[in-house]
Design a protein around this motif. Structure first.
Motif, PDB file in Angstrom:
ATOM      1  N   PRO A  34       0.827  -1.198   0.000  1.00 17.00           N
ATOM      2  CA  PRO A  34       0.000   0.000   0.000  1.00 17.00           C
ATOM      3  C   PRO A  34       0.865   1.253   0.000  1.00 17.00           C
ATOM      4  O   PRO A  34       2.084   1.191   0.240  1.00 17.00           O
ATOM      5  N   ASP A  35       0.247   2.377  -0.258  1.00 14.83           N
ATOM      6  CA  ASP A  35       0.926   3.672  -0.199  1.00 14.83           C
ATOM      7  C   ASP A  35      -0.097   4.695   0.279  1.00 14.83           C
ATOM      8  O   ASP A  35      -1.115   4.915  -0.382  1.00 14.83           O
ATOM      9  N   PHE A  36       0.148   5.318   1.430  1.00 14.91           N
ATOM     10  CA  PHE A  36      -0.839   6.174   2.080  1.00 14.91           C
ATOM     11  C   PHE A  36      -0.563   7.646   1.780  1.00 14.91           C
ATOM     12  O   PHE A  36       0.586   8.102   1.876  1.00 14.91           O
ATOM     13  N   ASP A  60     -13.274   1.352   3.463  1.00 15.12           N
ATOM     14  CA  ASP A  60     -13.458   2.199   2.283  1.00 15.12           C
ATOM     15  C   ASP A  60     -14.743   3.010   2.415  1.00 15.12           C
ATOM     16  O   ASP A  60     -15.834   2.471   2.246  1.00 15.12           O
ATOM     17  N   ASN A 115      -5.284   5.070  -0.257  1.00 11.25           N
ATOM     18  CA  ASN A 115      -4.253   4.091  -0.588  1.00 11.25           C
ATOM     19  C   ASN A 115      -4.031   4.137  -2.095  1.00 11.25           C
ATOM     20  O   ASN A 115      -4.890   3.706  -2.866  1.00 11.25           O
ATOM     21  N   VAL A 129      -6.961  -0.733  -2.799  1.00 12.92           N
ATOM     22  CA  VAL A 129      -6.190   0.074  -3.742  1.00 12.92           C
ATOM     23  C   VAL A 129      -7.143   1.057  -4.426  1.00 12.92           C
ATOM     24  O   VAL A 129      -8.117   0.658  -5.058  1.00 12.92           O
ATOM     25  N   TYR A 148     -10.433   5.156  -0.100  1.00 12.84           N
ATOM     26  CA  TYR A 148     -10.042   6.127   0.921  1.00 12.84           C
ATOM     27  C   TYR A 148     -10.978   6.035   2.114  1.00 12.84           C
ATOM     28  O   TYR A 148     -12.111   5.580   2.013  1.00 12.84           O
ATOM     29  N   ASN A 153       3.899  10.546   3.632  1.00 14.12           N
ATOM     30  CA  ASN A 153       3.007  10.315   4.779  1.00 14.12           C
ATOM     31  C   ASN A 153       2.700  11.576   5.560  1.00 14.12           C
ATOM     32  O   ASN A 153       1.804  11.567   6.406  1.00 14.12           O
ATOM     33  N   MET A 209      -4.122  -2.067   1.941  1.00 13.58           N
ATOM     34  CA  MET A 209      -3.744  -1.973   3.345  1.00 13.58           C
ATOM     35  C   MET A 209      -4.713  -2.875   4.093  1.00 13.58           C
ATOM     36  O   MET A 209      -5.912  -2.585   4.156  1.00 13.58           O
ATOM     37  N   GLY A 262      -1.297   2.756  -3.579  1.00 12.97           N
ATOM     38  CA  GLY A 262      -0.207   1.825  -3.810  1.00 12.97           C
ATOM     39  C   GLY A 262      -0.550   0.712  -4.775  1.00 12.97           C
ATOM     40  O   GLY A 262      -1.491   0.805  -5.577  1.00 12.97           O
ATOM     41  N   GLU A 279       4.880  -0.136   3.874  1.00 13.85           N
ATOM     42  CA  GLU A 279       4.266   0.489   2.704  1.00 13.85           C
ATOM     43  C   GLU A 279       5.308   0.824   1.655  1.00 13.85           C
ATOM     44  O   GLU A 279       6.516   0.719   1.897  1.00 13.85           O
TER      45      GLU A 279
END
Length: 428
Positions: free
Chosen positions: A186-188, A326, A221, A369, A372, A415, A227, A223, A409
């Motif tokens: 993931p990527d936040f 989500d 997310n 993915v 939010y 972040n 997550m 990414g 992540e």
């Protein structure tokens, strides 16, 4: 039997004033005579409500379907002075925009709800008892639900824009750079439009939010993988292992040790590894009544001086725990999911839709993915307490995701979200 548009209307009743976190008013509506399955060319198109209430920012409105799925229609929106929802409708692509960004009065509009309607248009049989559930989350005002309507119609009610990557269809998943194997991480990021549209300084004499800077925070997310947290069923009060739902000596519920599920893609096959990642616990504060992932965000107010070379901490919030699921999903049709000028959505997230998190419970929760998770300005914990006698001037609000670096992540450099805030001192 052919599918056709049909509406069902039900009366409401009194909305109880807040008198405890578990009080909820439930209003049923019976749906029958429909054929087909929701989401397959036919679905719940919109929900309309008329609520007479002098302070609608007190209330949370949820819709529950016959199979038990639940979404938020609106949760403490409109600001502290908004009143009434009069024939306010909620639709997946409502022309009036997101309810959390809309300005009152909420009259005769069609709003995008706080939850994803696709979680109701999930293939279930629409016939049966639906429930509108309303919670008043602050004492002092009462109201009435006059009526509510469910409108079913033909159409595409899926918000998935492409065949998603998932555990059952790993061939659709992609590694970054199109390599043969990778961890799908993931990527936040913080979606700044939510915070910029929901931030307010309250004077010290305000009856509820005296001396607070309140603001929204939405975490997306963007990414390559979801997550996802998993519960271990190991519960602790401090270092002592206890049974689930134990109340600790400090008055808080026991915390459950969590793992983060990391998905690995290799030669078109998915596998996963669960790694230790913090704790979650049952949160019984008003409007919650579900499990929160601990230490998810941290808020700070800082002052920069000497050409931004010196930074002084003015106010710091506790590390706030979030229920992760989500509440919405990014798309490339608007600028909602933007970070440093890049808009994220189905066009540039190859594994868009991987994950499915409709609620936050002890066993599993997360952000898919492109999904939010939103916490509005008036939610519990969404504030910084300003110091008395704080001089007027420009300060910086900082929101940091995963400040203890508990989760694995793709990129930690994004972040931290920062925005300038003009504080206007008001004498206590």
């Amino acid at each position: 039997m052919p599918l056709f548009a049909q509406s069902f209307i039900a009366p409401g009743g009194r909305i109880s004033d807040y008198s405890g976190p578990l009080i909820v008013d439930s209003f049923p509506i019976q749906v029958n005579g429909l054929s087909g399955h929701l989401g397959d060319g036919f679905g719940l198109g919109k929900v309309c409500i008329t609520i007479i209430h002098p302070r609608v920012s007190d209330i949370k409105v949820e819709l529950q379907s016959p199979d038990g799925s639940t979404i938020w229609l609106t949760n403490r929106n409109g600001g502290a002075e908004a009143r009434d929802y009069y024939q306010a409708c909620f639709r997946m692509n409502g022309f009036s925009g997101y309810i959390h960004q809309a300005n009152p009065p909420f009259v005769n509009g069609e709003y995008i709800p706080d939850g994803r309607m696709s979680f109701l248009n999930n293939g279930q049989n629409p016939n049966g008892t639906w429930w509108l559930r309303i919670r008043d989350l602050r004492e002092g005002e009462t109201g009435t639900l006059n009526s509510f309507t469910l409108h079913f119609e033909e159409g595409d009610y899926s918000d998935e824009k492409q065949r998603p990557c998932n555990e059952n269809y790993p061939e659709a998943c992609q590694c970054p750079g199109l390599t043969d194997s990778c961890d799908l991480l993931p990527d936040f990021i913080i979606l700044e439009s939510f915070t910029r549209s929901q931030i307010k300084e309250y004077p010290f004499d305000h009856p509820y939010y005296g001396g607070q800077l309140r603001f929204a925070a939405t975490i997306a997310n963007v990414g390559d993988g979801p997550m996802e947290t998993r519960g271990s069923d190991r519960w602790y009060c401090g270092e002592d292992e206890v049974v689930r739902n134990s109340l600790c000596a400090d008055g808080e519920y026991a915390r459950q040790e969590l793992t983060q599920r990391i998905y690995h893609l290799a030669d078109g096959e998915l596998s996963w590894e669960d790694r230790s990642a913090g704790f979650n616990y049952y949160d019984d504060k008003p409007g919650h009544d579900h499990f929160h992932v601990d230490d998810w965000v941290e808020f700070r107010l800082v002052k920069e001086e000497d050409g931004n070379l010196k930074k002084t901490l003015i106010a710091e919030g506790r590390k706030v725990s979030y229920c992760l699921f989500d509440t919405g999903i990014c798309n490339n049709l608007d600028s909602l999911c933007t970070w440093q000028g890049q808009v994220f959505g189905e066009k540039n997230l190859p594994n868009y839709g991987f994950g499915h998190y409709a609620s936050c419970n002890a066993e599993q929760q997360g952000i898919s993915v492109g999904g939010y998770d939103t916490y509005g300005m008036l939610y519990e914990g969404q504030f910084l307490q300003l110091p008395e006698d704080l001089p007027s001037g420009e300060y910086w609000l900082e929101i940091e995701i995963d400040p203890l670096q508990l989760f694995y992540e793709k990129d930690r450099s994004n972040n931290l979200f920062r925005m300038p805030v003009l504080i206007q001192y008001q004498e206590k």
